[in-house]
Design a protein around this motif. Structure first.
Motif, PDB file in Angstrom:
ATOM      1  N   ASP A   5       0.915  -1.327  -0.118  1.00  0.00           N
ATOM      2  CA  ASP A   5       0.005  -0.053  -0.005  1.00  0.00           C
ATOM      3  C   ASP A   5       0.793   1.244  -0.077  1.00  0.00           C
ATOM      4  N   HIS A   6       0.240   2.450  -0.316  1.00  0.00           N
ATOM      5  CA  HIS A   6       0.926   3.712  -0.528  1.00  0.00           C
ATOM      6  C   HIS A   6       1.865   4.044   0.738  1.00  0.00           C
ATOM      7  N   THR A   7       1.609   3.565   1.808  1.00  0.00           N
ATOM      8  CA  THR A   7       2.517   3.878   3.211  1.00  0.00           C
ATOM      9  C   THR A   7       3.886   3.201   2.962  1.00  0.00           C
ATOM     10  N   LYS A   8       4.004   2.076   2.331  1.00  0.00           N
ATOM     11  CA  LYS A   8       5.311   1.521   2.059  1.00  0.00           C
ATOM     12  C   LYS A   8       6.315   1.957   0.706  1.00  0.00           C
ATOM     13  N   ILE A   9       5.573   2.693  -0.059  1.00  0.00           N
ATOM     14  CA  ILE A   9       6.327   3.218  -1.153  1.00  0.00           C
ATOM     15  C   ILE A   9       7.107   4.319  -0.963  1.00  0.00           C
ATOM     16  N   GLY A  10       8.484   4.014  -1.362  1.00  0.00           N
ATOM     17  CA  GLY A  10       9.523   4.972  -1.119  1.00  0.00           C
ATOM     18  C   GLY A  10      10.135   4.867   0.470  1.00  0.00           C
ATOM     19  N   LYS A  11       9.738   3.874   1.087  1.00  0.00           N
ATOM     20  CA  LYS A  11      10.318   3.768   2.401  1.00  0.00           C
ATOM     21  C   LYS A  11      11.432   2.634   2.257  1.00  0.00           C
ATOM     22  N   HIS A  12      12.098   2.677   3.390  1.00  0.00           N
ATOM     23  CA  HIS A  12      12.822   1.459   3.739  1.00  0.00           C
ATOM     24  C   HIS A  12      12.716   0.954   5.279  1.00  0.00           C
ATOM     25  N   SER A  13      13.458  -0.020   5.456  1.00  0.00           N
ATOM     26  CA  SER A  13      13.402  -0.562   6.747  1.00  0.00           C
ATOM     27  C   SER A  13      14.689  -1.627   7.085  1.00  0.00           C
ATOM     28  N   MET A  14      14.554  -2.220   8.164  1.00  0.00           N
ATOM     29  CA  MET A  14      15.932  -2.721   8.654  1.00  0.00           C
ATOM     30  C   MET A  14      16.583  -3.807   7.863  1.00  0.00           C
ATOM     31  N   CYS A  15      15.990  -4.640   7.149  1.00  0.00           N
ATOM     32  CA  CYS A  15      16.503  -5.726   6.181  1.00  0.00           C
ATOM     33  C   CYS A  15      16.150  -5.652   4.769  1.00  0.00           C
ATOM     34  N   HIS A  16      17.252  -5.649   3.987  1.00  0.00           N
ATOM     35  CA  HIS A  16      17.322  -5.310   2.403  1.00  0.00           C
ATOM     36  C   HIS A  16      16.716  -6.974   2.119  1.00  0.00           C
ATOM     37  N   ILE A  17      15.823  -6.997   1.377  1.00  0.00           N
ATOM     38  CA  ILE A  17      15.663  -8.503   0.712  1.00  0.00           C
ATOM     39  C   ILE A  17      16.049  -8.660  -0.887  1.00  0.00           C
ATOM     40  N   ALA A  18      15.907  -7.588  -1.588  1.00  0.00           N
ATOM     41  CA  ALA A  18      16.053  -8.029  -3.029  1.00  0.00           C
ATOM     42  C   ALA A  18      16.115  -6.697  -3.730  1.00  0.00           C
ATOM     43  N   GLY A  19      16.979  -6.588  -4.741  1.00  0.00           N
ATOM     44  CA  GLY A  19      16.655  -5.347  -5.575  1.00  0.00           C
ATOM     45  C   GLY A  19      15.645  -5.254  -6.702  1.00  0.00           C
ATOM     46  N   LEU A  20      15.403  -4.088  -7.209  1.00  0.00           N
ATOM     47  CA  LEU A  20      14.417  -3.938  -7.985  1.00  0.00           C
ATOM     48  C   LEU A  20      14.252  -4.736  -9.237  1.00  0.00           C
ATOM     49  N   ASP A  21      15.386  -5.152  -9.669  1.00  0.00           N
ATOM     50  CA  ASP A  21      15.705  -6.084 -10.796  1.00  0.00           C
ATOM     51  C   ASP A  21      15.185  -7.325 -10.453  1.00  0.00           C
ATOM     52  N   GLU A  22      15.066  -7.904  -9.433  1.00  0.00           N
ATOM     53  CA  GLU A  22      14.307  -9.114  -9.153  1.00  0.00           C
ATOM     54  C   GLU A  22      13.085  -9.106  -8.978  1.00  0.00           C
ATOM     55  N   ILE A  23      12.317  -7.966  -9.092  1.00  0.00           N
ATOM     56  CA  ILE A  23      10.781  -7.699  -9.050  1.00  0.00           C
ATOM     57  C   ILE A  23      10.069  -7.574 -10.362  1.00  0.00           C
ATOM     58  N   ASP A  24       8.976  -8.259 -10.755  1.00  0.00           N
ATOM     59  CA  ASP A  24       8.214  -7.765 -11.986  1.00  0.00           C
ATOM     60  C   ASP A  24       7.074  -7.044 -11.960  1.00  0.00           C
ATOM     61  N   VAL A  25       6.490  -7.128 -10.741  1.00  0.00           N
ATOM     62  CA  VAL A  25       5.186  -6.365 -10.759  1.00  0.00           C
ATOM     63  C   VAL A  25       5.123  -5.969  -9.187  1.00  0.00           C
ATOM     64  N   ILE A  26       4.639  -4.250  -9.071  1.00  0.00           N
ATOM     65  CA  ILE A  26       4.064  -3.917  -7.952  1.00  0.00           C
ATOM     66  C   ILE A  26       2.799  -3.569  -7.968  1.00  0.00           C
ATOM     67  N   VAL A  27       1.914  -3.988  -7.103  1.00  0.00           N
ATOM     68  CA  VAL A  27       0.682  -3.848  -6.920  1.00  0.00           C
ATOM     69  C   VAL A  27       0.320  -2.965  -5.589  1.00  0.00           C
ATOM     70  N   THR A  28      -0.299  -1.838  -5.831  1.00  0.00           N
ATOM     71  CA  THR A  28      -0.300  -0.627  -4.733  1.00  0.00           C
ATOM     72  C   THR A  28      -1.631   0.115  -5.052  1.00  0.00           C
ATOM     73  N   ASN A  29      -1.900   0.995  -4.177  1.00  0.00           N
ATOM     74  CA  ASN A  29      -2.939   1.950  -4.298  1.00  0.00           C
ATOM     75  C   ASN A  29      -2.988   3.359  -4.845  1.00  0.00           C
ATOM     76  N   ARG A  30      -3.943   4.109  -5.214  1.00  0.00           N
ATOM     77  CA  ARG A  30      -3.338   5.294  -5.688  1.00  0.00           C
ATOM     78  C   ARG A  30      -3.367   6.302  -4.466  1.00  0.00           C
ATOM     79  N   HIS A  31      -2.398   7.094  -4.541  1.00  0.00           N
ATOM     80  CA  HIS A  31      -2.280   8.095  -3.476  1.00  0.00           C
ATOM     81  C   HIS A  31      -1.046   9.247  -4.064  1.00  0.00           C
ATOM     82  N   PRO A  32      -1.458  10.500  -3.900  1.00  0.00           N
ATOM     83  CA  PRO A  32      -0.913  11.554  -4.525  1.00  0.00           C
ATOM     84  C   PRO A  32       0.681  11.511  -4.302  1.00  0.00           C
ATOM     85  N   ASP A  33       0.890  11.125  -3.049  1.00  0.00           N
ATOM     86  CA  ASP A  33       2.339  11.167  -2.506  1.00  0.00           C
ATOM     87  C   ASP A  33       3.115  10.138  -3.082  1.00  0.00           C
ATOM     88  N   THR A  34       2.538   9.143  -3.691  1.00  0.00           N
ATOM     89  CA  THR A  34       3.805   8.322  -4.431  1.00  0.00           C
ATOM     90  C   THR A  34       3.805   8.109  -6.042  1.00  0.00           C
TER      91      THR A  34
END
Length: 255
Positions: free
Chosen positions: A208-237
């Protein structure tokens, strides 16, 4: 009962972010002294932060009980899950990790044959409760150590189980996603998530939009390992989502 009142206070905080003494007195019918005592006890338990005249939610996924986190952005999470499952086709094998957004998948799976592999007891229970769909879904639990308070199966046994399988899809919840990739607050599940990513043809992140542009303690993977992001519409993102698309990640916005 005090414990129930604390849970109700946390649910209010999950929705509003702050709660004053006066608001709590009016909402719960407790005395000012009782409410102040509740606030002190919850702050000492590291569940809330005390502010002038009341309390404030702690923005910390690790300290927030999962039952409370499920309340946050619930409508957005359900819309995201509904959008994500539209990509599935009959016969697909799907890794689904444990998280408050992927949990919503349990209530909106399509009525087509699927093989679902998860490390989440809560998700397994949600899927099993959909009695009309049991006949078309095969459900596999990873096994492993049940991490207290999360409903998640973790550790070497869980990882060995995940490594046995190959899937068409992996669907992940995350604590944050930015240009550096995916993040999680819980270090105990990161390795399982990495194995789910490695073992699937396509990887979908439900955030959801509260996770977009954020980071936290543990890095899982880079964007190059991701195919699709599903999120909701929000002006901040808007800018962040455009950057993800420029990086080659498909972005689906759930309405």
């Amino acid at each position: 009962m005090k414990t129930n009142r604390h849970e109700e206070i946390m649910k209010v905080l999950a929705e509003s972010g702050t709660l004053s003494v006066e608001e709590a007195v009016a909402r719960f019918g407790a005395s000012v002294a009782t409410v102040r005592r509740d606030f002190v006890e919850m702050a000492e338990a590291n569940l809330v932060r005390r502010v002038r005249g009341g309390i404030q939610v702690l923005h910390n996924e690790q300290t927030m009980p999962i039952a409370i986190r499920e309340v946050q952005q619930r409508e957005a999470k359900l819309a995201i899950a509904r959008e994500a499952v539209t990509m599935l086709a009959p016969g697909n094998v799907v890794f689904i990790d444990g998280g408050t957004t992927t949990l919503q998948i349990g209530s909106c799976l399509p009525g087509i044959p699927l093989r679902l592999i998860t490390n989440s007891l809560r998700l397994a229970a949600a899927i099993e409760s959909q009695s009309t769909r049991r006949a078309v879904h095969e459900l596999f639990l990873t096994g492993g150590f049940l991490f207290p308070g999360t409903g998640l199966l973790v550790g070497p046994s869980a990882q060995a189980s995940i490594s046995q399988y190959h899937a068409q899809w992996t669907m992940l919840s995350v604590s944050g996603i930015n240009q550096s990739g995916l993040y999680n607050d819980n270090e105990h599940v990161v390795e399982s998530e990495r194995l789910m990513i490695a073992g699937a043809d396509r990887v979908v992140v439900l955030a959801d939009h509260t996770k977009i542009g954020k980071h936290s303690m543990c890095h899982i993977a880079g964007l190059d390992e991701i195919d699709v992001i599903v999120t909701n519409r929000h002006p901040d993102t808007v800018d962040a989502l455009e950057a993800f698309e420029n990086a080659g990640v498909e972005v689906l916005v759930a309405e």
